[in-house]
Design a protein around this motif. Sequence first.
Motif, PDB file in Angstrom:
ATOM      1  N   CYS B 308       1.590  -1.649  -4.349  1.00 34.32           N
ATOM      2  CA  CYS B 308       0.475  -1.023  -5.074  1.00 34.32           C
ATOM      3  C   CYS B 308       0.238  -1.794  -6.373  1.00 34.32           C
ATOM      4  CB  CYS B 308       0.766   0.438  -5.391  1.00 34.32           C
ATOM      5  SG  CYS B 308       1.101   1.403  -3.934  1.00 34.32           S
ATOM      6  N   SER B 520      -9.572  -0.322  -6.367  1.00 38.04           N
ATOM      7  CA  SER B 520      -8.241   0.207  -6.063  1.00 38.04           C
ATOM      8  C   SER B 520      -7.595   0.821  -7.291  1.00 38.04           C
ATOM      9  CB  SER B 520      -7.341  -0.905  -5.516  1.00 38.04           C
ATOM     10  OG  SER B 520      -7.923  -1.494  -4.398  1.00 38.04           O
ATOM     11  N   LYS B 525      -5.061   3.462  -5.912  1.00 35.35           N
ATOM     12  CA  LYS B 525      -4.290   2.725  -4.916  1.00 35.35           C
ATOM     13  C   LYS B 525      -3.406   1.689  -5.585  1.00 35.35           C
ATOM     14  CE  LYS B 525      -5.433   0.553  -1.063  1.00 35.35           C
ATOM     15  NZ  LYS B 525      -6.377  -0.220  -0.249  1.00 35.35           N
TER      16      LYS B 525
END
Lengths: 428, 770
Positions: B308, B520, B525
């Motif tokens: 991540c 993201s 994310k």
Amino acid sequence: METLLTRHLDATTPLNLAAYQAIGGYCSLSAAFDLKPEKIIETVEAADLRGRGGAGFSCGLKWRLRGADAPSPRYLICNLDESEPGTFKDRYLLYGGPHQIIEAVIVSAYALQAERAFIFVRGEYAKGGHSLNQAIQEAETAGLLGSSICGSGFNLQIEVHLSGGRYICGEETAQINAIEGKRPNPRPKIPRPSTHGLWGQPTTTNNVETLVNIPHILLNGADWFRSLGVNGGCGPKLFCVSGKVRHSGLFELPCGTPAGELIFEHAGGLDEGRTLLGFLPGGASTAFLLPEHLDLPMDFDPVAKAGSRLGTGSLIVLDNSTCPVEFTLNLMRFFARESCGFCTPCRDGLPYLAQILTAIASGEGHADDLALLDELCATVASQSFCAFAPGAVMPLISSIQCFHTHYEQHVTNGHCPFDTTTQGERQP
Amino acid sequence: MSTILIDGRTIAFKPGDNILRAALEADVEIPHFCYHAALDSLGACRLCAVEIKPKNSNEAPRLTMACLEPAKEGLEVSVSAAAAQQVRRHVIELLMINHPHDCPICDEGGECHLQEMTVTCGPPYRRYRGRKRTFTNQDLGPLIHHEMNRCITCYRCTRFYQDYALGNDLGAMRLRNEVYFGRFQDGPLESPFAGNLVEICPTGVFTDALFRQRFARAWDLNTAPSICPHCSVGCNTLPGARDGTLRRVRSRTHPELNRWFICDRGRYGHQYSEHCARLLSPRVSGENTSYHKALNAATTRIKATQNCIGGIGSAREDLEGNTMLQALLNEVGGVFTAFNDPALEAATIAAVSWLQNSAGAPSLIEMEQIDAALIIGDLTAHAPMIDLALRQAYRKGAELTLFHSSPTPLAQFTTSAITVPPREMYAKLSHLCTLINALLAGRDISDDPMAVIAKSLIKARQPLLIGTIETLTATDASVLAKLAITLGPNARLTYALSGPNAYGSALLAPEGNAMQILESVETGKIKTLIVAGNDPFSDPRFGLRWRAACRNLNTLIVLDCILTATAEAADILFPVAAWTERGGTFVNYEGRAQSFLPVFHRPEYLPSAADVIADLAKYLECSRQDVLSVLQDTFPDFQVPAPGTLGSPIPVSLPPISDSPSAGSPLLSSNNSTWQTALMSWYGDETLASFAPGLTSLAPATIAMIEQATATATGIVDGSKIRLRGSADSVVLPVQLNQNIAAGTVGIGRNVLVRLGLGHGDPIELEKVL
Ligand SMILES: Cc1cc2nc3c(=O)[nH]c(=O)nc-3n(C[C@H](O)[C@H](O)[C@H](O)COP(=O)(O)O)c2cc1C
Ligand code: SF4
Ligand code: SF4
Ligand code: SF4
Ligand code: FES
């Protein structure tokens, strides 16, 4: 001799177009347009007309060397900057009769097939420049200037450029820079201005006095023109005589007239009881001549042979009441002031020379100063960028040679031998 | 090759060379002052006197100036001849008449051409007894100090400033021994290249005013070959440091790039490295800590958020730093981009791809030779030395055409300059492309107003197409490349990119990564973001989004040498070395990789970004930890060039652009607003340089610039105030009307764009303030 170039000059009321035409002015135009340009150049060369701006280069040869096939646009510059001390002949021509100059520029431009001409006028001659402009307008209105002059198919535009006012602006390439609106530094002599002059185009520069002879040569021929001189000289010459003479002024006389005749007959000789110390024959930037040279014909080659230059034909006369050191110092201060500032020997050398000379003149010279002057003059004269500096040191070098005792007296006595406050009498 | 003999040494020369040029190129010294290879011969100082041996032995030898004498086969020249020595002695003596003789307190002392020449060929004693001439100096602004008494009147300064760099506020005034080199009146010099006066002046008349404040003698400076970090040109520099601080930057000759000069951003931007915002200690959660503890903290966080992770490299970070970050992310399952602005990422990758799949960008000296150019945008602000190269082309007669949205200094040298609103650039360029195709197909287009431009480009022997990428979209960049292709094989294409290593960084990750990372982070994310040498928070268009998105992060790790907005928000902060304190490699706009060495080290431990990442890789026990091997893996055919050399090309690695580049350009979206923004830039406008107070003190005033006709139609007058509203904020600014800005466009500076949250070409709301 009947005068040729100055006979119609009148500084108070110069001839206007009609009056000038009435006495035969602008006649040379039709004569010129009937001839091929090359033919005119041939005649001028045969007339042995030498440049009156100082260097005495053959006018016809200069024109021929530029080449008939020089690319267009071609330019002609009439040099009326006249800043040489002692010289005031061009001023007479300008103030006395502008149309004579315009006529001369037209036929000369035709011979050179130049479509644009500039008359570069000394800044202080602003009034003369103004009447010149008026005369140009008169000529334009009469169809003597502009496109297809008198139906000849020849076009010419004349512009007056009033100088910003520096001696160096009279030098051919500096003048070109000035007209282009740049700093008036001289340009390198290669490429030559005749091929790469104004805006990179073929450009011919002549002194105004040189040019005003052209219409006469055209009308009367080369042989006639040559016959106007004496003692080997060709044509008439405007002589300026100034200094310690009784009647200083401008004299139009045959080229080759002896110096003595000029000083003692035409200029009225010296004041009572004075004797001749020496004279500059061609303006401030020439070498001194001495009483022994009085028989010398005032023409380019004889004067050069005597170690000086005819220059502009301007005699500055010194009698025995003038301190030659102080006189020379005066010239050096002028030249130091007028250096354009481009190259080291001239820019920094002339003020140095003037400084040493100031010391000598005021009695503070050192024993080895004369040798120092000689040493520096040699480098300044030979290593400078343009002809200004060699001209500037010429009177100094010759002054030291001609009047060596005066210089030594200044150094050894610690004061000027002419100084009345310490000597009582103003006598050497 | 033809040769001449100089004091017995055989010297080769090229046609057209003079003796001095031939000698200097062969490293044979002939004393000289006014000659300079960039400025050619003048013949004014008269120091270069040499003696020429006559052809016939009965003639005398001839003294001449070496700089004015053409070299001719077999010419025998003597520099040592007594007569030549005498001239030089006199020239020096004359130049010294008015010289203050203040070498012990003169800033030029120790690297002064006059001092050297005086010692080499001058007389040992002064004979002049008069007074010295003195001048009054001028205040020429914060960057250049003026001391006219030291002048030797060699005219180098004006020849550089006016003739070479085409500036018009410095000149030679007056005459005789009082020639004065300065401005019409006191005031900062206006040319972006003014700083070169410091180097071109052979004495101490023009000296570096910033260096003067923290002066050191030239011989006491530590130097090493360096590369300018302030734009994509990659000029070669020679910074000087002493006692652990950087004192100055000078140019270092690169024969194909900057040669003798650099721009003022390159010369004075270095003050960033002495700025008080300079980071010197690692920080974790706002607390200073040790390097080791910071590494430990970063390792823990990265391990905890495996897969991540995102990483943003930078166009101003070197090839090593970017490549290391990309490699690290590969191992820990992260995504890499070098750009925080997706539009800039797309445009840069498009540009680099076009360059890699064409003949490549011309060097600066090649640009000087082109005879026509189409310039898109403000080159002076984005690549100052390219501007200077194009000024040389202009001097040789090249026809320059300019499409610009806001004022640019190059406009004054163009044959035609057309103002184009940012959003219409694509249409304009496409139209030109159509015209050129029509012309080539023999159709008559003469009633089109742009026909002259099309014709000028077609008839050119070598046309150049050049755009500033920061103000172009990927589609703009592509249509410019297509124009080049249409014009045929002689046409040259290039772009001013957004940073010293924009080219190299663009090779590392595909287009789209920037947007993917941003989104993201926004969706959560990505939990850990590593930023190396970048400042996403200050991006004009995306700054606001980055700021908001980063609140979702677990950890923001920043590596930088200055305290940017992003660095301030970092959870873990690694201070890194400035460009003069480390080695590295930049890939310039041509794709030329150039390496540089550290000039000095500070007392604090300041690693490079690549070193920090390499250490992180060690702590994380990654398989690849060594910079050189990572570079080798990423660019298999690439040899890192030795510092101080000409550099080496970075291998081609980008595929050709497909014919329809992604149209994701934000410039194509529009709303009802009639106004759009245009970035108004200037030569000092760059991230690092914005930390250089000397330079930024010359920044133009903060105003809003509007075109005259548009303003009149809307009732806006010069000097009145308007309110500008963007997505982030609104500001009130005084209006300046100007012809050189596109209609319907509001020109504003970078800092205002950042505040408003708008990019170049974005719609903007505008209202009059009464
Ligand atoms: C320092 C310097 C000043 C000059 N000044 C003048 C001048 O005022 N007028 C002039 O006609 N020629 C002057 N000249 C000469 C010109 O350079 C040029 O040779 C001349 O005008 C050519 O014309 P000419 O061949 O008709 O004499 C000067 C030359 C130098 C070196
Ligand atoms: S010699 Fe004097 S006038 Fe001529 S270029 Fe040199 S400084 Fe100027
Ligand atoms: S200021 Fe410097 S460069 Fe300019 S003329 Fe003087 S010495 Fe030469
Ligand atoms: S042009 Fe760019 S690389 Fe060159 S000195 Fe200026 S800022 Fe630095
Ligand atoms: S270098 Fe040749 S005269 Fe100055």
